[in-house]
Scaffold this motif. Structure first.
Motif, PDB file in Angstrom:
ATOM      1  N   UNK A 438      -7.127  12.152   4.127  1.00  0.00           N
ATOM      2  CA  UNK A 438      -6.004  12.250   5.419  1.00  0.00           C
ATOM      3  C   UNK A 438      -6.063  10.982   6.144  1.00  0.00           C
ATOM      4  N   UNK A 439      -7.295  10.288   6.159  1.00  0.00           N
ATOM      5  CA  UNK A 439      -7.240   8.897   6.760  1.00  0.00           C
ATOM      6  C   UNK A 439      -6.572   7.835   5.980  1.00  0.00           C
ATOM      7  N   UNK A 440      -6.810   7.963   4.557  1.00  0.00           N
ATOM      8  CA  UNK A 440      -6.236   7.054   3.642  1.00  0.00           C
ATOM      9  C   UNK A 440      -4.643   7.253   3.532  1.00  0.00           C
ATOM     10  N   UNK A 441      -4.379   8.704   3.805  1.00  0.00           N
ATOM     11  CA  UNK A 441      -2.583   8.789   3.822  1.00  0.00           C
ATOM     12  C   UNK A 441      -2.086   8.148   4.927  1.00  0.00           C
ATOM     13  N   UNK A 442      -2.899   8.123   6.197  1.00  0.00           N
ATOM     14  CA  UNK A 442      -2.523   7.592   7.352  1.00  0.00           C
ATOM     15  C   UNK A 442      -2.392   6.100   7.291  1.00  0.00           C
ATOM     16  N   UNK A 443      -3.261   5.502   6.320  1.00  0.00           N
ATOM     17  CA  UNK A 443      -3.121   4.054   5.997  1.00  0.00           C
ATOM     18  C   UNK A 443      -2.018   3.712   5.185  1.00  0.00           C
ATOM     19  N   UNK A 444      -1.283   4.968   4.371  1.00  0.00           N
ATOM     20  CA  UNK A 444      -0.356   4.495   3.855  1.00  0.00           C
ATOM     21  C   UNK A 444      -0.596   4.512   2.300  1.00  0.00           C
ATOM     22  N   UNK A 445      -2.052   5.106   1.809  1.00  0.00           N
ATOM     23  CA  UNK A 445      -2.589   4.948   0.579  1.00  0.00           C
ATOM     24  C   UNK A 445      -2.911   6.322   0.307  1.00  0.00           C
ATOM     25  N   UNK A 446      -3.936   6.315  -0.889  1.00  0.00           N
ATOM     26  CA  UNK A 446      -4.711   7.559  -0.998  1.00  0.00           C
ATOM     27  C   UNK A 446      -5.880   7.239  -1.744  1.00  0.00           C
ATOM     28  N   UNK A 447      -6.703   8.233  -2.049  1.00  0.00           N
ATOM     29  CA  UNK A 447      -7.874   8.086  -2.743  1.00  0.00           C
ATOM     30  C   UNK A 447      -8.008   8.928  -3.937  1.00  0.00           C
ATOM     31  N   UNK A 448      -8.523   7.998  -4.947  1.00  0.00           N
ATOM     32  CA  UNK A 448      -8.319   9.012  -6.551  1.00  0.00           C
ATOM     33  C   UNK A 448      -9.650   8.962  -6.826  1.00  0.00           C
ATOM     34  N   UNK A 449      -9.842  10.068  -7.523  1.00  0.00           N
ATOM     35  CA  UNK A 449     -11.213  10.106  -8.331  1.00  0.00           C
ATOM     36  C   UNK A 449     -10.873   9.849  -9.682  1.00  0.00           C
ATOM     37  N   UNK A 450     -11.605   8.787 -10.514  1.00  0.00           N
ATOM     38  CA  UNK A 450     -11.431   8.591 -11.581  1.00  0.00           C
ATOM     39  C   UNK A 450     -12.725   8.851 -12.435  1.00  0.00           C
ATOM     40  N   UNK A 451     -12.226   9.984 -13.610  1.00  0.00           N
ATOM     41  CA  UNK A 451     -13.239  10.510 -14.221  1.00  0.00           C
ATOM     42  C   UNK A 451     -13.774   9.341 -15.303  1.00  0.00           C
ATOM     43  N   UNK A 452     -14.813   9.251 -15.348  1.00  0.00           N
ATOM     44  CA  UNK A 452     -15.391   8.544 -16.366  1.00  0.00           C
ATOM     45  C   UNK A 452     -16.914   8.753 -16.775  1.00  0.00           C
ATOM     46  N   UNK A 453     -17.516   8.054 -17.975  1.00  0.00           N
ATOM     47  CA  UNK A 453     -18.669   8.656 -18.499  1.00  0.00           C
ATOM     48  C   UNK A 453     -19.537   9.197 -17.844  1.00  0.00           C
ATOM     49  N   UNK A 454     -20.151   8.479 -16.871  1.00  0.00           N
ATOM     50  CA  UNK A 454     -21.277   8.843 -16.184  1.00  0.00           C
ATOM     51  C   UNK A 454     -21.006   8.358 -14.530  1.00  0.00           C
ATOM     52  N   UNK A 455     -21.440   9.286 -13.641  1.00  0.00           N
ATOM     53  CA  UNK A 455     -21.293   8.945 -12.220  1.00  0.00           C
ATOM     54  C   UNK A 455     -19.821   9.301 -11.746  1.00  0.00           C
ATOM     55  N   UNK A 456     -19.852   8.736 -10.365  1.00  0.00           N
ATOM     56  CA  UNK A 456     -18.526   9.004  -9.796  1.00  0.00           C
ATOM     57  C   UNK A 456     -17.918   7.896  -9.313  1.00  0.00           C
ATOM     58  N   UNK A 457     -16.445   7.937  -9.472  1.00  0.00           N
ATOM     59  CA  UNK A 457     -15.721   6.534  -9.284  1.00  0.00           C
ATOM     60  C   UNK A 457     -14.616   6.846  -8.469  1.00  0.00           C
ATOM     61  N   UNK A 458     -14.743   6.577  -7.107  1.00  0.00           N
ATOM     62  CA  UNK A 458     -13.700   6.713  -6.149  1.00  0.00           C
ATOM     63  C   UNK A 458     -12.944   5.386  -5.985  1.00  0.00           C
ATOM     64  N   UNK A 459     -11.653   5.400  -5.879  1.00  0.00           N
ATOM     65  CA  UNK A 459     -10.848   4.274  -5.738  1.00  0.00           C
ATOM     66  C   UNK A 459      -9.649   4.631  -4.461  1.00  0.00           C
ATOM     67  N   UNK A 460      -9.870   3.614  -3.421  1.00  0.00           N
ATOM     68  CA  UNK A 460      -8.787   3.740  -2.394  1.00  0.00           C
ATOM     69  C   UNK A 460      -7.858   2.896  -2.663  1.00  0.00           C
ATOM     70  N   UNK A 461      -6.631   3.218  -2.604  1.00  0.00           N
ATOM     71  CA  UNK A 461      -5.574   2.345  -2.963  1.00  0.00           C
ATOM     72  C   UNK A 461      -4.645   2.198  -1.517  1.00  0.00           C
ATOM     73  N   UNK A 462      -4.257   0.956  -1.011  1.00  0.00           N
ATOM     74  CA  UNK A 462      -3.320   0.979  -0.062  1.00  0.00           C
ATOM     75  C   UNK A 462      -2.116   0.240  -0.498  1.00  0.00           C
ATOM     76  N   UNK A 463      -1.008   0.845  -0.036  1.00  0.00           N
ATOM     77  CA  UNK A 463       0.451  -0.029  -0.309  1.00  0.00           C
ATOM     78  C   UNK A 463       0.313  -1.227   0.474  1.00  0.00           C
ATOM     79  N   UNK A 464       0.932  -2.285   0.120  1.00  0.00           N
ATOM     80  CA  UNK A 464       1.011  -3.721   0.598  1.00  0.00           C
ATOM     81  C   UNK A 464       1.666  -3.517   2.066  1.00  0.00           C
TER      82      UNK A 464
END
Lengths: 464, 123
Positions: A438-464
């Motif tokens: 929800x904070x990411x949304x407030x910043x105008x972006x979002x957080x995504x979980x990227x499934x990968x081989x092993x481990x967790x991978x989160x990415x926060x993307x913010x619009x310019x």
């Protein structure tokens, strides 16, 4: 006639949604209903009372309405004495058409009055009857006592003058008193349920989540007493959870500030005296020692100053600010991540003039949450060499990645992890990712979980 | 130059005393506001370096008491306030006395000492 009392079965505020249980009827409802039904064919008093008990939501208003009973034109005040069985006090309410005055008093006095009224034969009373009691009833009055299921009640109606009651008035009162018992029960029960309902509604209203009725699956969903299933749906802006969260941050900021103040003076004293000793001491080894002390002190001062800057809001961050923030999050999470290798990398070339327009505190919170989550996952299920890598793309559109080599999220759980209250941790609140999203949304972006081989991978993307 | 240092953090007090003495000043010290007031009223200092947060009263209280002996202009010349507070409120109040204000910890020690020992006019 029968359906007159059925309206107590309707929830007074259907707006809250089907998820809330509807009113229960009083337990002895059938018995009361029979009494009412039997009475209603006998007297107009019962009709009057049925209508009033439907219309009123509480016992005070009900008593106020009694003053409108045909024949009671000279009676201006109703005194309603009520004692809930088991309590050490009773309450008296003095009710007129436009006013209410209430007071608590000792149950012993109540009982004495109750007995006095019960014993009296003709039920009209003057002031002498009140001798010895601390009650203020002006004028002559009619009174009756009632012993109900959970309460004892004394109903008194009084005139504002000292004339005697007429025969009509006395018989009207008698008529009313003979049927009013069950109506008191109903109205008191209704009053209690409304209070309880208001408490529940208040609790629901203050939940930062919306209660939504769903078709339901007993494995996945919780069931309400009414038999319906519900789910909690995060409100679009998650306003209330944010408020609690922001309050905590505010408190933390204050705490850090106080800490900073308390420590800054002693540290300054240490700094100055170390400087002096560095100059005065001639013996090389001792002098070197003193210099180490001086440098340690400087480091302590800068840690404190950095920590507090962390919680000072700024609205735009340079590349350097972001790098500093990552380092500070690593420092703040040190206690959770002692054996974990933490590193910070850039993705691609960095734009020198890069400026991220974002609330620095929110960004820090998101990063902090993601890193703590990784650290906790690694601590519980870490492999050989636990690692957390934070990567930042310092060109628009901005990206911040948090990658670990822990167990990662289960494929089946991926869509749930951002949901409020979802957690796989024993002592987790399940709110961290929901709030971060929800904070990411407030910043105008979002957080995504990227499934990968092993481990967790989160990415926060913010619009310019 | 005769200087009074009013500061309750002992290490800061003693260090400032030594630094200023090394620069040739005659330095007396006090750890609390009430003693400082006595000393100010009975002696004649060229400068009073005064912390705001003292054990018993505040630096502002000390300045107020000194007003019984000095004019506002003299006050602004006499006092150098040192403080860890950087809040607007505090700074504003300090400004009403029109004297020098130094923030602890000093970012530049030498500059701080210069201000403590110089004649006012550095404003």
């Amino acid at each position: 006639m029968e359906n007159q009392s059925d309206t107590t079965n309707k929830a007074p505020n259907p707006g809250i949604g089907p998820a809330i249980q509807s009113f229960k009827l009083p337990q002895n409802y059938l018995k009361l209903k029979k009494q009412i039904f039997d009475n209603s064919s006998r007297s107009r008093g019962a009709n009057f009372l049925s209508e009033k008990s439907r219309a009123c939501d509480d016992s005070i208003e009900f008593c106020r309405q009694l003053l409108n009973y045909p024949g009671f034109e000279s009676f201006r005040t109703a005194h309603f004495f009520i004692h809930e069985k088991g309590k050490s006090f009773a309450t008296k309410h003095e009710i007129t058409s436009s006013s209410l005055s209430s007071k608590d008093f000792h149950v012993n006095e109540f009982n004495q009055l109750f007995q006095a009224i019960k014993k009296s034969k003709n039920r009209t009373f003057g002031q002498e009857a009140l001798k010895g009691f601390d009650f203020d009833i002006l004028g002559t009055f009619l009174a009756r006592e009632f012993a109900l299921g959970n309460h004892n009640i004394i109903l008194v109606i009084s005139r504002n003058d000292f004339l005697s009651q007429t025969k009509t008035e006395k018989s009207s009162f008698s008529e009313l008193a003979s049927v009013i018992g069950p109506y008191f029960e109903i109205i008191l029960d209704k009053e209690l349920q409304i209070q309880q309902f208001r408490h529940i509604k208040l609790a629901y209203d203050n939940l930062p989540y919306k209660v939504v009725e769903v078709a339901g699956d007993s494995n996945e969903h919780k069931k309400l007493p009414s038999g319906k299933y519900f789910e909690l749906e995060a409100l679009e802006s998650l306003d209330k959870a944010d408020i609690f969260h922001q309050e905590r941050i505010g408190l933390l900021g204050e705490l850090l500030n106080t800490l900073k103040h308390e420590l800054s003076n002693p540290l300054f004293g240490l700094q100055l005296s170390a400087e002096i000793l560095c100059q005065e001491i001639e013996e090389p080894e001792s002098r070197q020692f003193m210099q180490e002390i001086a440098s340690s002190i400087k480091r302590s001062q800068s840690i404190i100053s950095n920590f507090t800057e962390f919680y000072t809001t700024s609205d735009s961050l340079s590349a350097k600010d972001i790098e500093k923030m990552v380092k500070e999050v690593f420092t703040l999470t040190k206690s959770q991540s002692r054996n974990i290798i933490k590193s910070f990398e850039l993705i691609g070339p960095c734009d020198e003039n890069f400026l991220l327009k974002a609330n620095s505190v929110w960004l820090a919170q998101i990063l902090f949450n993601l890193v703590v989550n990784s650290a906790q996952a690694l601590n519980n299920h870490g492999g050989a060499v636990p690692q957390i890598i934070v990567k930042a793309k310092l060109r628009h559109p901005f990206e911040l990645h948090v990658i670990d080599n822990g167990p990662g999220a289960d494929a089946s759980a991926v869509e749930k992890i951002f949901r409020p209250f979802y957690t796989t941790k024993e002592k987790g609140t399940g709110l961290g990712l929901a709030i971060s999203q929800s904070l990411a949304a407030k910043l105008g972006g979002n957080i995504e979980y990227i499934a990968q081989g092993q481990g967790a991978h989160f990415v926060l993307r913010l619009a310019p | 130059m005769k200087i009074l240092v009013v500061e309750d953090e002992i290490l800061i007090q003693k260090s400032l005393q030594i630094f200023l003495q090394k620069r040739g000043a005659e330095v007396e010290v006090s750890s609390n506001g009430k003693d400082a007031i006595e000393m100010i009223l009975h002696n004649n200092y060229d400068r009073v370096v005064c912390d705001l947060m003292l054990q018993d009263i505040t630096g502002f209280d000390v300045i107020e008491e000194a007003k019984s002996k000095y004019t506002p202009d003299e006050i602004s010349e006499l006092f150098v306030i040192i403080t860890a507070y950087s809040s607007e409120q505090v700074l504003e109040k300090a400004r009403t006395y029109n004297c020098e204000v130094l923030n602890k910890p000093f970012s530049d020690m030498q500059e701080a000492l210069d201000i403590m020992m110089s004649k006012k006019g550095k404003k």
